[in-house]
Scaffold this motif. Structure first.
Motif, PDB file in Angstrom:
ATOM      1  N   THR A  60     -30.582  42.784  61.361  1.00  8.63           N
ATOM      2  CA  THR A  60     -30.615  43.516  60.086  1.00  8.63           C
ATOM      3  C   THR A  60     -31.701  44.590  60.121  1.00  8.63           C
ATOM      4  OG1 THR A  60     -29.912  41.537  58.976  1.00  8.63           O
ATOM      5  CG2 THR A  60     -30.884  43.248  57.579  1.00  8.63           C
ATOM      6  N   THR A 113     -31.195  46.372  53.963  1.00  9.29           N
ATOM      7  CA  THR A 113     -30.207  45.699  53.113  1.00  9.29           C
ATOM      8  C   THR A 113     -30.062  46.515  51.838  1.00  9.29           C
ATOM      9  OG1 THR A 113     -30.974  43.614  53.998  1.00  9.29           O
ATOM     10  CG2 THR A 113     -29.589  43.493  52.037  1.00  9.29           C
ATOM     11  N   VAL A 146     -25.398  45.077  54.494  1.00  9.81           N
ATOM     12  CA  VAL A 146     -26.438  45.049  55.526  1.00  9.81           C
ATOM     13  C   VAL A 146     -26.152  46.102  56.590  1.00  9.81           C
ATOM     14  CG1 VAL A 146     -27.504  43.629  57.344  1.00  9.81           C
ATOM     15  CG2 VAL A 146     -26.855  42.596  55.152  1.00  9.81           C
TER      16      VAL A 146
END
Lengths: 275, 280
Positions: B113, B116, B125
């Motif tokens: 990630t 987000t 994400v």
């Protein structure tokens, strides 16, 4: 040996089989002559030139070139086609049709390249024409950037470079200014003096006298109304009027309105004053 | 209604002016710049190497270096940089960005990630792999488009067409392309004149629906004209000895400077790809 380059006997032609363009035309054109085909719009002049150039073929009657009858089949023969194209050049009425290459130079040399003329010879002829027509600065320009006069000069150059024995010209001076018209006329006269046969279609009577030994007048019926020596044809006002080549003109002169037939011919005020 | 009618008018005028400016702008090709002086065949070959380099490079820094070289070449070729950037950045990168957006998210490119996003309570994400992949794609597009534009604005169209032959493209295809280029201009002029003729008769106050009809009639008239023009032009070609295979004069001249340029590009190509592979 016969001196006749083109001989047409009772030629008929129609577009799509229904729009008649030529109805029973007889013509004989001798080598080295200057011939004009005059007539109103739509009288079949352009169609005649396309027939002479082997682009279209008669529905009825015969078209002979140097004694040989032209047929579509003959043009499938590469040797015949090449020899014919080397002998006969056509300058189209609309230069935008004739100038289809990206540059002027490519357009001019297109013909000789297709006809297998040596590159050195093409270069020599190009240099000569560029000098005669004064078009050196146009060579690398795209044709769409040119004025109508320049386009006509280039279109003429693209046919002259082939050095044909017979030059067919469809309205070569239409839309041109007087000086450019003069330039093109001089070029045609000099081409004729060098032995070329010049066949011009026009309705501009200004130029007919200079570029014609013989004149064919096309009628509204798409056939020849009359033919003969240039002076005899141009004197026949009735004939010219009947075929939209002369018009009734009215003007005021000493407080009186005069109405008379009017033909657009070259004027020579000095000569008139001498009379 | 009037707004809509103005919209048609504005669109027509803008489209015609854009086409004329972009397709027929010969101003830059005529300048006495560096790339304008290179033999078009070697120029196309060298630019093909630039395209290949842009496709195979994996490091962003090297792509930036390649882009820098492109801008430098534009500068040496007397191209206005502002105009050049506007032309390259305005359209194609925008489309490439739109294409690449889905690839940013971990739904399509799973991985670590990076960010987000919370959009309408939905959690989106952006993955590290997605982001760097998208960045690489966009950069490659920018570099390739910039080189393509640079090639087209520093080479005369007819010369560019002729160089296609070195890639084995048949002459008849090259000639047809050249003729298309030639007659697009003629048709643009016809459209422009037709528009002026309509305007002179009906003025600018034209009902939207009527305007649509007129546009449709014009399309049909233009189609007819192009059909007849095609026949006439073919006649003009036959008249000058055209058979089936056109002959075109190849009058390119290669100077030692051109070969030097190609040599430099080949060396650059080898070195940059070597660095790219070695560092990875």
């Amino acid at each position: 040996m016969s001196n006749v380059v083109f001989e047409l006997r009772d030629v008929y032609f129609s577009y799509l089989g229904k729009f008649e363009a030529l109805c029973g035309v007889d013509i004989a054109i001798e080598k080295g002559k200057k011939v004009s085909v005059i007539g109103a719009n739509g009288s079949g002049k352009s169609t005649l030139l396309h027939l002479l150039d082997g682009l279209i073929f008669a529905d009825k009657g015969s078209v002979k070139f140097q004694g040989k009858e032209l047929s579509e089949r003959d043009f499938n023969d590469e040797d015949f086609s090449r020899n014919f194209r080397r002998s006969v050049g056509l300058v189209f009425q609309d230069p935008d049709i004739q100038l289809f290459c990206p540059t002027v130079k490519e357009d001019i040399i297109f013909g000789p390249l297709q006809l297998g003329i040596e590159k050195e010879e093409i270069k020599k002829r190009l240099d000569e024409l560029v000098t005669i027509l004064n078009i050196g600065d146009l060579l690398n320009r795209p044709p769409h950037e040119l004025s109508i006069g320049e386009k006509r000069k280039v279109a003429l150059a693209s046919s002259l470079i082939i050095n044909p024995d017979v030059l067919l010209l469809d309205e070569p001076t239409a839309g041109l200014d007087p000086l450019t018209t003069r330039h093109i006329m001089d070029l045609l006269i000099s081409a004729n003096a060098s032995g070329k046969t010049i066949i011009t279609s026009t309705h501009d009577l200004h130029i007919v006298e200079e570029i014609s030994d013989l004149v064919y007048v096309f009628s509204h019926e798409k056939k020849i109304a009359k033919f003969g020596q240039v002076d005899l044809i141009l004197e026949d006002i009735e004939l010219l009027e009947a075929n939209n080549l002369a018009h009734i003109h009215s003007h005021r002169h000493k407080d009186k309105i005069h109405i008379h037939p009017h033909v657009h011919l070259g004027h020579h005020p000095e000569e008139e004053n001498l009379r | 209604m009037k707004k809509k009618s103005n919209f048609i008018r504005r669109s027509l005028i803008s489209a015609l002016s854009f086409l004329k400016d972009s397709v027929f702008a010969e101003e830059y090709t005529s300048r006495n710049g560096f790339l304008q002086g290179i033999d078009p065949r070697l120029k196309v070959a060298s630019f093909a190497l630039f395209f290949i380099t842009a496709i195979f490079l994996k490091r962003a820094e090297l792509l930036i270096l390649l882009y820098g070289l492109c801008l430098l070449l534009a500068l040496f070729s007397k191209i206005n940089l502002g105009w050049f950037l506007k032309r390259t950045w305005l359209f194609i990168p925008v489309f490439s960005l739109l294409i690449v957006i889905p690839a940013l998210f971990d739904i399509f490119t799973p991985g670590e990630t990076l960010f987000t996003l919370n959009i309408l309570r939905a959690k989106l994400v952006i993955s590290r792999q997605g982001f760097f992949g998208a960045r690489l794609f966009v950069m490659r597009v920018i570099v390739s488009v910039s080189f393509a534009v640079l090639l087209s604005i520093t080479t005369k169209h007819f010369a560019l067409l002729k160089t296609f032959r070195i890639f084995g493209i048949p002459q008849v295809f090259v000639m047809t392309m050249g003729m298309c280029y030639r007659y697009i201009y003629l048709f643009l002029k016809v459209v422009e004149d037709t528009y002026l003729a309509i305007k002179s008769r009906v003025g600018t106050r034209l009902d939207y629906k009527k305007g649509q009809h007129i546009v449709a009639w014009n399309i049909s008239a233009l189609w007819n004209r192009s059909y007849h023009l095609g026949e006439d032009v073919y006649g003009a070609m036959l008249s000058r000895g055209y058979t089936a295979e056109p002959v075109i004069l190849d009058d390119f001249k290669t100077k030692s400077r051109d070969w030097l340029w190609l040599f430099f590009v080949v060396i650059f190509f080898v070195i940059i790809l070597y660095i790219d592979r070695r560092v990875l």
